[in-house]
Design a protein around this motif. Structure first.
Motif, PDB file in Angstrom:
ATOM      1  N   TYR A 170       0.835  -1.560  -0.221  1.00  0.00           N
ATOM      2  CA  TYR A 170       0.275  -0.491   0.025  1.00  0.00           C
ATOM      3  C   TYR A 170       0.829   1.025  -0.280  1.00  0.00           C
ATOM      4  N   THR A 171       1.816   1.270   1.097  1.00  0.00           N
ATOM      5  CA  THR A 171       3.150   2.432   0.950  1.00  0.00           C
ATOM      6  C   THR A 171       3.551   2.880  -0.562  1.00  0.00           C
ATOM      7  N   GLN A 172       3.964   0.998  -0.736  1.00  0.00           N
ATOM      8  CA  GLN A 172       5.307   1.991  -2.099  1.00  0.00           C
ATOM      9  C   GLN A 172       3.549   1.894  -3.205  1.00  0.00           C
ATOM     10  N   SER A 173       2.954   1.385  -3.608  1.00  0.00           N
ATOM     11  CA  SER A 173       1.761   1.985  -4.181  1.00  0.00           C
ATOM     12  C   SER A 173       1.719   3.943  -4.216  1.00  0.00           C
ATOM     13  N   LEU A 174       0.845   4.090  -3.145  1.00  0.00           N
ATOM     14  CA  LEU A 174       1.366   5.681  -2.763  1.00  0.00           C
ATOM     15  C   LEU A 174       2.203   6.193  -3.310  1.00  0.00           C
ATOM     16  N   VAL A 175       3.740   5.828  -3.345  1.00  0.00           N
ATOM     17  CA  VAL A 175       4.742   6.908  -3.633  1.00  0.00           C
ATOM     18  C   VAL A 175       5.047   6.359  -4.662  1.00  0.00           C
ATOM     19  N   ALA A 176       4.636   5.495  -5.455  1.00  0.00           N
ATOM     20  CA  ALA A 176       4.237   5.219  -7.043  1.00  0.00           C
ATOM     21  C   ALA A 176       3.358   6.349  -7.670  1.00  0.00           C
ATOM     22  N   PHE A 320       1.311   1.671 -10.788  1.00  0.00           N
ATOM     23  CA  PHE A 320       1.788   1.248  -9.642  1.00  0.00           C
ATOM     24  C   PHE A 320       2.994   0.323 -10.085  1.00  0.00           C
ATOM     25  N   ALA A 321       2.227  -0.451 -11.364  1.00  0.00           N
ATOM     26  CA  ALA A 321       2.948  -2.502 -10.932  1.00  0.00           C
ATOM     27  C   ALA A 321       4.202  -1.453 -11.113  1.00  0.00           C
ATOM     28  N   SER A 322       5.060  -0.516 -12.788  1.00  0.00           N
ATOM     29  CA  SER A 322       5.745  -0.383 -13.546  1.00  0.00           C
ATOM     30  C   SER A 322       6.646   0.226 -12.879  1.00  0.00           C
ATOM     31  N   LEU A 323       5.379   1.684 -11.382  1.00  0.00           N
ATOM     32  CA  LEU A 323       6.441   2.150 -10.218  1.00  0.00           C
ATOM     33  C   LEU A 323       7.122   1.509  -9.092  1.00  0.00           C
ATOM     34  N   ASN A 324       6.494   0.650  -9.333  1.00  0.00           N
ATOM     35  CA  ASN A 324       6.909  -0.257  -8.149  1.00  0.00           C
ATOM     36  C   ASN A 324       8.490  -0.749  -6.905  1.00  0.00           C
ATOM     37  N   ALA A 325       8.815  -0.546  -8.158  1.00  0.00           N
ATOM     38  CA  ALA A 325      10.540  -1.153  -8.074  1.00  0.00           C
ATOM     39  C   ALA A 325      11.185   0.044  -7.478  1.00  0.00           C
ATOM     40  N   ASP A 326      10.280   1.459  -8.249  1.00  0.00           N
ATOM     41  CA  ASP A 326      11.392   2.676  -8.389  1.00  0.00           C
ATOM     42  C   ASP A 326      10.528   3.368  -6.600  1.00  0.00           C
ATOM     43  N   ALA A 327       9.674   2.613  -6.772  1.00  0.00           N
ATOM     44  CA  ALA A 327       9.101   3.331  -5.286  1.00  0.00           C
ATOM     45  C   ALA A 327      10.036   2.720  -4.235  1.00  0.00           C
ATOM     46  N   ILE A 328      10.236   1.298  -3.932  1.00  0.00           N
ATOM     47  CA  ILE A 328      11.230   0.273  -3.631  1.00  0.00           C
ATOM     48  C   ILE A 328      12.551   1.561  -3.070  1.00  0.00           C
ATOM     49  N   ARG A 329      12.639   1.455  -4.219  1.00  0.00           N
ATOM     50  CA  ARG A 329      14.600   2.244  -4.214  1.00  0.00           C
ATOM     51  C   ARG A 329      14.031   3.768  -3.636  1.00  0.00           C
ATOM     52  N   LEU A 330      13.013   4.803  -4.460  1.00  0.00           N
ATOM     53  CA  LEU A 330      13.637   5.834  -3.244  1.00  0.00           C
ATOM     54  C   LEU A 330      13.395   5.939  -1.693  1.00  0.00           C
TER      55      LEU A 330
END
Ligand SMILES: [Fe+2]
Length: 337
Positions: A170-176, A320-330
């Motif tokens: 949920y956090t990852q998708s918000l940040v995405a 949210f999925a295409s930016l999921n890895a970026d969100a985690i990295r960020l």
């Protein structure tokens, strides 16, 4: 709160379905059933029991985390017994689509739902909406002080914020969604700002709301239905929702949704179940967890209807999925745990 269940939940008609120690299914009896891998852990089985009663088709479940079940589908390949994959978040649905674990539905009912709730090839469809927004204690915060997720970087909130941990989807998708709207660098500044405000990172949404109620923080970000759940137990629970970003793109909306697995034994039954959940079963599916319907013909549950209407960010959940890895990295880069 969620109930504890055995790993498989059998529908209204009991089937002799056996799990060995490794969680592999050994036998079905061949009766008509649709089999679901579900990442939802809410008390929503009523909807599936209704489906079994109406259609005579059983629904059988294997529960797990969204990502864990996706991994399981990948490992099982064409041996999977799952016909339907249900998740509590959009990113894992789209990641399953990206990994070719899902097949198109070709359903007129699905294509009639709002565009941002449906994969362009109907590899998945949202079945309920969950709004991840700002929550506050009305004795310590005037709602006029609140506005956006971004504003929570303001020093006036220092030491007053509670948020969810970074390994939660949920956090990852918000940040995405922040990355989508602002770009990576500006989104990083926002998350840096939350960290600089000494935001307390907690392990689940209920704990965030209880910490606000107990005075440990004044403001948090959670999914709306956790507040609804607490209010059902205690109508005086002292936390209120604030719809974020109403003068911008709207509040962040995630979905719980479903897709038909690529190797489903019963793809027609799978589509039938999903269509039913989006129509006749939509009310009991969303009411069970106080979520918002995706079907515009269905009214929201009474408790959340009292909170009024709001502008929703129309971003397609696939993003949210295409930016999921970026969100985690960020979040890692920002030191957001
Ligand atoms: Fe949840």
């Amino acid at each position: 709160m969620m109930r504890n269940r055995s790993p498989w939940l059998i529908g209204a008609l009991l089937l002799p379905l056996v799990l060995n120690g490794c969680g592999i299914i050994d036998a079905f009896d061949g009766d008509q059933a649709v089999r679901v891998y579900s990442g939802r852990h809410y008390d929503l089985e009523e909807a599936f029991e209704e489906y079994a009663t109406e259609t005579g088709i059983d629904v059988e479940f294997l529960y797990g985390g969204d990502a864990e079940l996706r991994e399981r589908l990948r490992t099982e390949g064409e041996d999977t017994l799952a016909d339907v994959f249900i998740t509590a978040d959009a990113a894992n649905l789209q990641l399953a689509a990206d990994e070719e674990l899902l097949q198109p539905m070709d359903s007129a009912i699905v294509s009639g739902l709002p565009d941002n709730m449906v994969h362009p090839d109907q590899l998945w469809v949202g079945l309920s909406k969950r709004v991840r927004t700002i929550m506050y204690h009305p004795d310590r915060v005037d709602p006029s002080e609140l506005s956006t997720y971004e504003d929570l970087t303001d020093p006036k909130w220092k030491g007053r914020l509670c948020m969810r941990n970074s390994n939660n989807v949920y956090t990852q998708s918000l940040v995405a969604s922040l990355i989508h709207h602002h770009g990576y660098d500006a989104a990083l500044e926002i998350v840096d700002g939350w960290v600089a405000n000494d935001t307390e990172i907690l392990s689940n949404d209920i704990v965030i709301l209880e910490t606000i109620a107990a005075g440990g923080c004044d403001v948090g970000i959670t999914n709306h239905y956790y507040l609804a759940r607490l209010l059902e137990d205690d109508p005086d629970f002292p936390v209120e929702p604030f719809w974020a970003n109403q003068d911008q793109q709207g509040v962040h909306v995630n979905i719980s949704g479903a897709g038909v697995t690529a190797d489903a034994d019963n793809p027609d039954l799978a589509v039938d179940l999903i269509e039913w959940l989006a129509t006749d079963g939509q009310e009991s599916f969303v009411y069970g967890n106080n979520e918002y319907p995706v079907n515009p013909d269905v009214a929201g549950p009474p408790l959340v209807r009292e909170w009024g209407t709001f502008l929703e960010d129309p971003l397609n959940a696939a993003e949210f999925a295409s930016l999921n890895a970026d969100a985690i990295r960020l979040m890692n880069e920002a030191g957001y745990d």
